[in-house]
Design a protein around this motif. Structure first.
Motif, PDB file in Angstrom:
ATOM      1  N   UNK A  72      -4.074   7.844   3.186  1.00 20.04           N
ATOM      2  CA  UNK A  72      -4.480   9.221   3.816  1.00 20.04           C
ATOM      3  C   UNK A  72      -4.810   8.824   5.387  1.00 20.04           C
ATOM      4  N   UNK A  73      -5.818   7.615   5.374  1.00 24.36           N
ATOM      5  CA  UNK A  73      -6.674   7.376   6.342  1.00 24.36           C
ATOM      6  C   UNK A  73      -5.695   6.877   7.650  1.00 24.36           C
ATOM      7  N   UNK A  74      -4.521   6.230   7.251  1.00 28.48           N
ATOM      8  CA  UNK A  74      -3.833   5.826   8.534  1.00 28.48           C
ATOM      9  C   UNK A  74      -2.735   6.732   8.926  1.00 28.48           C
ATOM     10  N   UNK A  75      -2.601   7.957   8.312  1.00 34.98           N
ATOM     11  CA  UNK A  75      -1.676   8.652   8.663  1.00 34.98           C
ATOM     12  C   UNK A  75      -1.732   9.549  10.034  1.00 34.98           C
ATOM     13  N   UNK A  76      -3.107   9.963  10.214  1.00 33.91           N
ATOM     14  CA  UNK A  76      -3.456  10.681  11.499  1.00 33.91           C
ATOM     15  C   UNK A  76      -3.143   9.814  12.546  1.00 33.91           C
ATOM     16  N   UNK A  90      -3.758   9.241  -1.410  1.00 33.50           N
ATOM     17  CA  UNK A  90      -2.400   8.992  -0.567  1.00 33.50           C
ATOM     18  C   UNK A  90      -1.833  10.345  -0.364  1.00 33.50           C
ATOM     19  N   UNK A  91      -1.105  10.386   0.658  1.00 37.47           N
ATOM     20  CA  UNK A  91      -0.256  11.729   0.866  1.00 37.47           C
ATOM     21  C   UNK A  91       1.200  11.212   0.920  1.00 37.47           C
ATOM     22  N   UNK A 101       0.944  -1.091   0.025  1.00 37.30           N
ATOM     23  CA  UNK A 101      -0.091   0.076   0.017  1.00 37.30           C
ATOM     24  C   UNK A 101       0.780   1.392   0.074  1.00 37.30           C
ATOM     25  N   UNK A 102       2.005   1.036   0.354  1.00 40.96           N
ATOM     26  CA  UNK A 102       3.046   2.526   0.377  1.00 40.96           C
ATOM     27  C   UNK A 102       4.112   2.309  -0.697  1.00 40.96           C
ATOM     28  N   UNK A 103       4.216   3.475  -1.513  1.00 39.73           N
ATOM     29  CA  UNK A 103       5.052   3.645  -2.504  1.00 39.73           C
ATOM     30  C   UNK A 103       6.300   4.701  -2.039  1.00 39.73           C
ATOM     31  N   UNK A 139       3.300  15.530   7.058  1.00 42.53           N
ATOM     32  CA  UNK A 139       2.896  15.179   5.488  1.00 42.53           C
ATOM     33  C   UNK A 139       3.593  16.432   4.679  1.00 42.53           C
ATOM     34  N   UNK A 140       4.267  15.927   3.577  1.00 39.79           N
ATOM     35  CA  UNK A 140       4.756  16.873   2.670  1.00 39.79           C
ATOM     36  C   UNK A 140       3.874  17.347   1.701  1.00 39.79           C
ATOM     37  N   UNK A 141       3.350  16.472   1.136  1.00 38.81           N
ATOM     38  CA  UNK A 141       2.212  16.977   0.103  1.00 38.81           C
ATOM     39  C   UNK A 141       0.857  16.195  -0.085  1.00 38.81           C
ATOM     40  N   UNK A 142      -0.141  16.655  -0.697  1.00 44.83           N
ATOM     41  CA  UNK A 142      -1.482  15.736  -0.657  1.00 44.83           C
ATOM     42  C   UNK A 142      -1.463  15.166  -2.039  1.00 44.83           C
TER      43      UNK A 142
END
Lengths: 347, 347, 347, 347
Positions: free
Chosen positions: C298-302, C319-320, C280-282, C312-315
């Protein structure tokens, strides 16, 4: 490097001074009068501006458009704040860094849409608000008419203003060619400046036939408070102010702006209609005011420029985008000769 | 607030424009010509300056004296360097901090002697050389003629220049009233500027009857190198440059400076001779150029100013030092009426 | 907001000070010594820099990276000149306009390629050379390692330098993370700075475990000439300089940079290897130095940030792009716990 | 160049760091913590300041005294406004023009009286208010204790503040040696700062034994509003802020300032008493704080400086005025050895 008729299309700055303006200057040349703006001509010019914009505005005169914009902007933003403008704004590209150097501010460029700042593109560039590492957006600056000859509609200005206010941004208008915009819109100056929420306006004279005179018009009285000191420190206080003021007095009270900007805009439409008939040439932007931008086959540009001065704006693949500016003294014959020559080159 | 004759003694900035200058402006008002200094009038004005100062000088035009001084000085000193000038220098007292703000430099004031910078006083204020905590003296700036109407002799300039060079200081001259100085000295401009070691000169026109035009003349070519960028960034590049250049072309080639500065200086000597007869009044400074400074009983000043505008320069015990400036258009009758009124007040 | 282990991935600035550095500070705390850099510790630190970069360099110490960059750049460009850097350069985005405000210069942003300035993109943004209306490009500034954790190869630097010199541009390097770059390249500092044509280098210490110390290293002696005055005027002259110098002396002479940057880089590769297993991660950018950038749902970041601080660097769309910075004190256990938690969130 | 004991009288900046401060720094060196002031140590240091000055103050930390003063002043005055200070103020003489360069303001020097700004002398230098040609006085800046070791009494501060407010001037205090002043006055900090009308205070730490830490304390909340941006743009935002904050936390909460400033002041009185016995030497200024100024026969100065570093302050006829600064670590033995040597030289 003049054209056959002595008039070219390089810039509305290349034309001279309106005869009515020279008369006004000569008329002001009597007796001694207090220097630095304490003279009756300055009072009369201020009154003329008030007639157009309202009794409670504040207006001050400077030498050129660079100063009108930079000094006006300096009242809106402190050094840690930022100025948003389009990526082809005059203040961004053509002032040798005067805005950055004088205000200390960063200029943030926004992708233009036919020369205009749009609310959508503007909002994308607002970031870092409240973040101490980031400059704080504080003012938007737009040009009316724009650098590519387009004119914001009243509704577009209202929308921009609304979004700007929602982000707590001042609204600055570079009106170097505001008379052409007024004619294009068919609206009184006030309706598309003060009434749509502009805080500070650079009101241009030079490009419409003045010898050299620009005004900074404040609709937001808070911003005007210390302008006299900023102007002096900004090296823009004229000692013989009466000769700048007298130009504006005549320009406004004799409605010279209307007569001459109408003519220049009409000439632009005339040129547009003539070149629209030529299949090798494509109009680059809507011809709203006094500039015509067109994509022209590269090989004919240089020969053409020898006879009629004009500038290349940007390069494309096999065509270049050129700018043809109409001035208050452009004549139909200039355009007829020019388009004839153009066709000849293409033949 | 004009005098009975329409002419007062408040400032040589309060007078208007020489008729010959208006003619020159009108004469330049033909056809289109490239903006921003690429026109034939600018070339001709440059040539006129070269005739006076030598073929290898560089000269550029700006709108006003503030800018001529500040931009000229900006080529001499970086922000950590310092500018030495007298404690009553225009750049020190009357520019709303423009020199400090634009250059970032500290101005170090030196006690004046009849308005002049002397080598002795100057050297006393040179300190901290090579000390990282201290601004580094880099340039002296003097006014010729001075703010109090005195004129440096050639030998004084040579001595100053020698001492300045010995301390590795550039030599800047504020020549807002340089024509009056030239007449006072009876010397060609070049002999008391370039030939005594001046590096950069502000050559004034406005106070001698121009509408608004000042020149920055570089004798030191190294300093001139990037001046075009500094001028643009300093908001002093005129678009319709031909109308500034044409003024200087006429001013120099028709020797207007000589005719009109001679007259103004003569009027100052005439006024001096008239007030010297009045025992209640003492002349404050040698009357070298076009200004008369005099100590006048305080009670008569205000009534007198109502009829003939002039400024109080500083306050003494029971007398004030006032300034009476002569202009190119000051008439003997103005002075006769004024001194009559003066005597009447004293009676 | 600390992670479970007291260490997170938010920034290499969030870690503390190396014990060896505290020892060096303590060791310098004896007796009185001249302030402002005239002490033996400063001499020793200068010698240490000379050992790495050559005997004829000049080096000066400042408090932080903002100052190292801005003061270094101020020696390269005057206010009418421009600084070219990538659109995500720290000096362009994260210094609250300090470069513009202090130097007066415009910063021209160039589209980056994996965080790097490329000769092709740079050349596209060079325009208006010799045109008085336009700022004059004068210096390029690059970050090594870059803001996104990539490292310029020596050949890339040589190519950039060649193109820069061909356009008469100085070469400035922001080396806030230069130790990480040196380790990544496996080259001595000198080989990828001075030897490729860098004129001025900001040599970073703080992000690699110093308490607060950065150095400005001049390879171009001309630029160094007045740096002491610029540093003082720029408010960056430390009175108790010995405590800054002592940090660098230890950092260089004990090769702390090598030991600790090697570790941080290694941790980045370890984290990269762990997250590369997660579909799920690149990974967002090549992991050359001590930062790992990755696109994360995005949902797991917070929830994840609550346990392990990071930014977070950019949206993106769903995914962010996030940034995980490794520090000198990052432990394998930190990464193991983090990736375990990451997988848990994704499950 | 150290004295026999390793301690001289050149400057309180030449001494090192208090052991308690090194402990505080070491104590803060645990785990990761957010950079740039978002850490618990900064919160605790802010609380410590609030305990001394009131709950509603705002305080921010910077690297050095230059920055504390310049950034504080930048919140009080815009570029066309002026800062009044004595002719021997540190900001006027010893900051390499940093105040002028960063704020754009002119500094107006006022004749000092035993190092102090007096209301009478200050008022004499207020001029040109409301005149567009003249910078507008906006703030007074005083040093407490002064550059010559004197301390303003509370009543003097009240009088100054009253006159300043009457002229609409902000009140800035340079407290590089504020602890020595507090001890001299026997008053809580608040009573002679906030309570007498000070708007912004530079609270010094470095000269009283900190490694390098100064605070800007705002009593006027309006001025504090955008300070975070000014600090960042002014290149004074520390990334590892905790190590600056921890110093102040210890300094205030452990009352280190009281202990160490009391000692330094006591040493000054001890030295004063010793040299007062020597007829060839005259005390130059009242010894209120930790500096002793004395007129000393010129011929003994140089031999004396070889053994005990100190500075000559200014030159007289056959005597020079020298400065002997006492530090937190000055010992009676240092003074005894020094005065013995002094007498020996005079014998």
């Amino acid at each position: 490097m003049e054209s056959l008729t002595g008039r070219g299309f390089a810039s509305d700055n290349n034309s001279g001074v309106l005869p009515e303006i020279l008369d006004a200057i000569t008329g002001a040349n009597i007796n001694h009068t207090p220097a630095y703006g304490e003279d009756p001509w300055t009072k009369k010019a201020e009154l003329a501006f008030r007639k157009y914009f309202g009794d409670d505005i504040e207006v001050h005169f400077v030498f050129n458009g660079t100063a009108a914009n930079v000094l006006g902007l300096s009242t809106c933003a402190r050094s840690f704040e930022a100025i948003l403008c389009t990526d082809l704004a005059h203040i961004y590209e053509d002032e040798c860094g005067a805005p950055e150097s004088f205000t200390g501010c960063k200029l943030i460029s926004v992708e233009n849409k036919i020369g205009k700042l749009t609310p959508e593109n503007m909002v994308k560039r607002i970031s870092g608000v409240g973040n101490q590492h980031h400059v704080q957006p504080k003012v938007i600056s737009i040009s009316q008419s724009t650098e590519v000859g387009t004119v914001y509609k009243k509704s577009e200005l209202e929308e921009l203003s609304k979004v700007a206010k929602a982000h707590d941004l001042y609204f600055h208008m570079d009106g170097a060619r505001i008379s052409n915009a007024a004619v294009a819109l068919g609206l009184p100056f006030r309706e598309f400046t003060r009434d749509v929420g502009v805080d500070v306006l650079s009101f241009g004279g030079t490009k419409c036939g003045l010898l050299g005179a620009e005004a900074v018009v404040f609709f937001n009285p808070e911003l005007a408070k210390n302008f006299l000191y900023r102007r002096k420190q900004g090296m823009q206080l004229a000692s013989k102010m009466r000769f700048i003021a007298a130009q504006f007095e005549a320009f406004l009270n004799q409605e010279l702006w209307l007569k001459h900007a109408s003519h220049a805009n009409e000439m632009a439409r005339y040129l547009e209609s003539k070149v629209s008939e030529i299949s090798e040439i494509q109009i680059g932007y809507p011809v709203d005011a006094n500039g015509v931008f067109a994509w022209v086959p590269r090989e004919i540009i240089s020969p053409l420029q020898k006879k009629f001065p004009f500038y290349v704006w940007k390069s494309g693949d096999d065509k270049d985008l050129v700018r043809w500016m109409m001035s208050y003294d452009t004549q139909r014959v200039d355009i007829d000769l020019f388009t004839a020559s153009l066709k000849e080159q293409l033949a």
